[in-house]
Scaffold this motif. Structure first.
Motif, PDB file in Angstrom:
ATOM      1  N   LYS A  21       0.845  -1.186   0.000  1.00 25.60           N
ATOM      2  CA  LYS A  21       0.000   0.000   0.000  1.00 25.60           C
ATOM      3  C   LYS A  21       0.887   1.245   0.000  1.00 25.60           C
ATOM      4  O   LYS A  21       1.961   1.247   0.585  1.00 25.60           O
ATOM      5  CB  LYS A  21      -0.905  -0.001   1.226  1.00 25.60           C
ATOM      6  N   VAL A  26      -3.896   9.510   7.041  1.00 23.27           N
ATOM      7  CA  VAL A  26      -5.323   9.343   7.288  1.00 23.27           C
ATOM      8  C   VAL A  26      -5.685  10.211   8.478  1.00 23.27           C
ATOM      9  O   VAL A  26      -5.073  10.099   9.543  1.00 23.27           O
ATOM     10  CB  VAL A  26      -5.670   7.867   7.585  1.00 23.27           C
ATOM     11  N   ILE A  28      -8.755  11.342  11.055  1.00 18.37           N
ATOM     12  CA  ILE A  28     -10.031  10.858  11.556  1.00 18.37           C
ATOM     13  C   ILE A  28     -10.490  11.740  12.701  1.00 18.37           C
ATOM     14  O   ILE A  28      -9.689  12.147  13.546  1.00 18.37           O
ATOM     15  CB  ILE A  28      -9.908   9.395  12.032  1.00 18.37           C
ATOM     16  N   ASP A  70      -4.643   1.109   4.905  1.00 21.91           N
ATOM     17  CA  ASP A  70      -5.896   1.358   4.215  1.00 21.91           C
ATOM     18  C   ASP A  70      -6.745   2.264   5.108  1.00 21.91           C
ATOM     19  O   ASP A  70      -6.980   1.931   6.277  1.00 21.91           O
ATOM     20  CB  ASP A  70      -6.610   0.026   3.960  1.00 21.91           C
ATOM     21  N   PRO A  71      -7.216   3.414   4.602  1.00 18.97           N
ATOM     22  CA  PRO A  71      -7.984   4.336   5.443  1.00 18.97           C
ATOM     23  C   PRO A  71      -9.241   3.711   6.057  1.00 18.97           C
ATOM     24  O   PRO A  71      -9.571   3.989   7.208  1.00 18.97           O
ATOM     25  CB  PRO A  71      -8.364   5.470   4.475  1.00 18.97           C
ATOM     26  N   ASN A  72      -9.919   2.849   5.316  1.00 19.77           N
ATOM     27  CA  ASN A  72     -11.131   2.226   5.849  1.00 19.77           C
ATOM     28  C   ASN A  72     -10.828   1.263   6.998  1.00 19.77           C
ATOM     29  O   ASN A  72     -11.612   1.161   7.943  1.00 19.77           O
ATOM     30  CB  ASN A  72     -11.888   1.495   4.739  1.00 19.77           C
ATOM     31  N   ARG A  73      -9.687   0.586   6.930  1.00 21.50           N
ATOM     32  CA  ARG A  73      -9.302  -0.309   8.029  1.00 21.50           C
ATOM     33  C   ARG A  73      -8.942   0.484   9.281  1.00 21.50           C
ATOM     34  O   ARG A  73      -9.221   0.049  10.399  1.00 21.50           O
ATOM     35  CB  ARG A  73      -8.145  -1.196   7.601  1.00 21.50           C
ATOM     36  N   LEU A  75     -10.210   3.425  10.101  1.00 27.21           N
ATOM     37  CA  LEU A  75     -11.484   3.897  10.641  1.00 27.21           C
ATOM     38  C   LEU A  75     -12.208   2.779  11.378  1.00 27.21           C
ATOM     39  O   LEU A  75     -12.754   2.987  12.467  1.00 27.21           O
ATOM     40  CB  LEU A  75     -12.358   4.456   9.520  1.00 27.21           C
ATOM     41  N   LYS A  76     -12.189   1.591  10.820  1.00 30.62           N
ATOM     42  CA  LYS A  76     -12.848   0.449  11.449  1.00 30.62           C
ATOM     43  C   LYS A  76     -12.187   0.111  12.783  1.00 30.62           C
ATOM     44  O   LYS A  76     -12.863  -0.206  13.767  1.00 30.62           O
ATOM     45  CB  LYS A  76     -12.783  -0.750  10.507  1.00 30.62           C
ATOM     46  N   LYS A  79     -13.219   2.681  15.368  1.00 29.36           N
ATOM     47  CA  LYS A  79     -14.604   2.442  15.794  1.00 29.36           C
ATOM     48  C   LYS A  79     -14.711   1.226  16.709  1.00 29.36           C
ATOM     49  O   LYS A  79     -15.609   1.158  17.536  1.00 29.36           O
ATOM     50  CB  LYS A  79     -15.503   2.250  14.575  1.00 29.36           C
ATOM     51  N   GLU A  86     -15.299   9.282  12.373  1.00 28.72           N
ATOM     52  CA  GLU A  86     -15.555   9.519  10.951  1.00 28.72           C
ATOM     53  C   GLU A  86     -14.294  10.132  10.361  1.00 28.72           C
ATOM     54  O   GLU A  86     -13.414  10.597  11.081  1.00 28.72           O
ATOM     55  CB  GLU A  86     -16.754  10.447  10.741  1.00 28.72           C
ATOM     56  N   PHE A  87     -14.204  10.113   9.032  1.00 28.76           N
ATOM     57  CA  PHE A  87     -13.065  10.764   8.388  1.00 28.76           C
ATOM     58  C   PHE A  87     -13.132  12.259   8.657  1.00 28.76           C
ATOM     59  O   PHE A  87     -14.209  12.835   8.815  1.00 28.76           O
ATOM     60  CB  PHE A  87     -13.051  10.495   6.883  1.00 28.76           C
TER      61      PHE A  87
END
Length: 155
Positions: A21, A26, A28, A70-73, A75-76, A79, A86-87
């Motif tokens: 990657k 990132v 948040i 990975d930005p989504n990972r 964030l997950k 959480k 949130e971003f």
């Protein structure tokens, strides 16, 4: 990174070749109230694979993560600590051309930031397609003003 890494990808025996990657940042927004919240979020993100640095700014409710992630990972993972996240939805106020546009000004935004909406940042707005020539059936209407009457004249 270099020629040896490139060549070693072809020489591997296993079927699985993972693509690395890119290095990215990132940002948040996380609701943090105390030192314990800050520590929990920092530890959760620091233990992720590929993370280089983690910066937590509790006054702005902001977490900045640098690394090959990975930005989504990310964030997950944040959480999963039980915090609302949130971003990062804000941009610096000096970047926005219309910082007081509808939807851009947010009372809860940190000092010097406004919400990132298309009205505040016109380059995000889609541009309409340009017409190459005027429509073929164009009607031109002029108004003629004489003394107290207004007449519409079509050509």
């Amino acid at each position: 990174m270099g020629a040896l890494d490139y060549i070693s990808n072809f020489c591997t025996v296993s079927e699985r070749r993972s693509k690395r990657k890119p290095l990215q940042t990132v940002e948040i927004k996380v609701k943090m109230d105390c030192d314990g919240c800050e520590r929990r979020v920092r530890n959760a993100v620091t233990n992720m694979k590929g993370v280089k640095t983690v910066e937590v700014i509790r006054k702005q409710n902001r977490v900045i993560v640098n690394g090959n992630v990975d930005p989504n990972r990310v964030l997950k993972r944040v959480k999963s600590t039980g915090k609302r996240a949130e971003f990062w939805p804000y941009i610096p106020q000096h970047v926005a051309l219309y910082p007081y546009a509808t939807g851009a000004y947010d009372k809860r935004a940190p000092a010097g930031f406004v919400r990132n909406v298309a009205q505040a940042y016109p380059t995000l707005l889609p541009t309409p397609p340009k017409r190459s020539s005027p429509p073929s059936s164009a009607t031109i209407t002029f108004m003629r003003v004489s003394s107290c009457r207004v007449k519409l004249v079509d050509f």
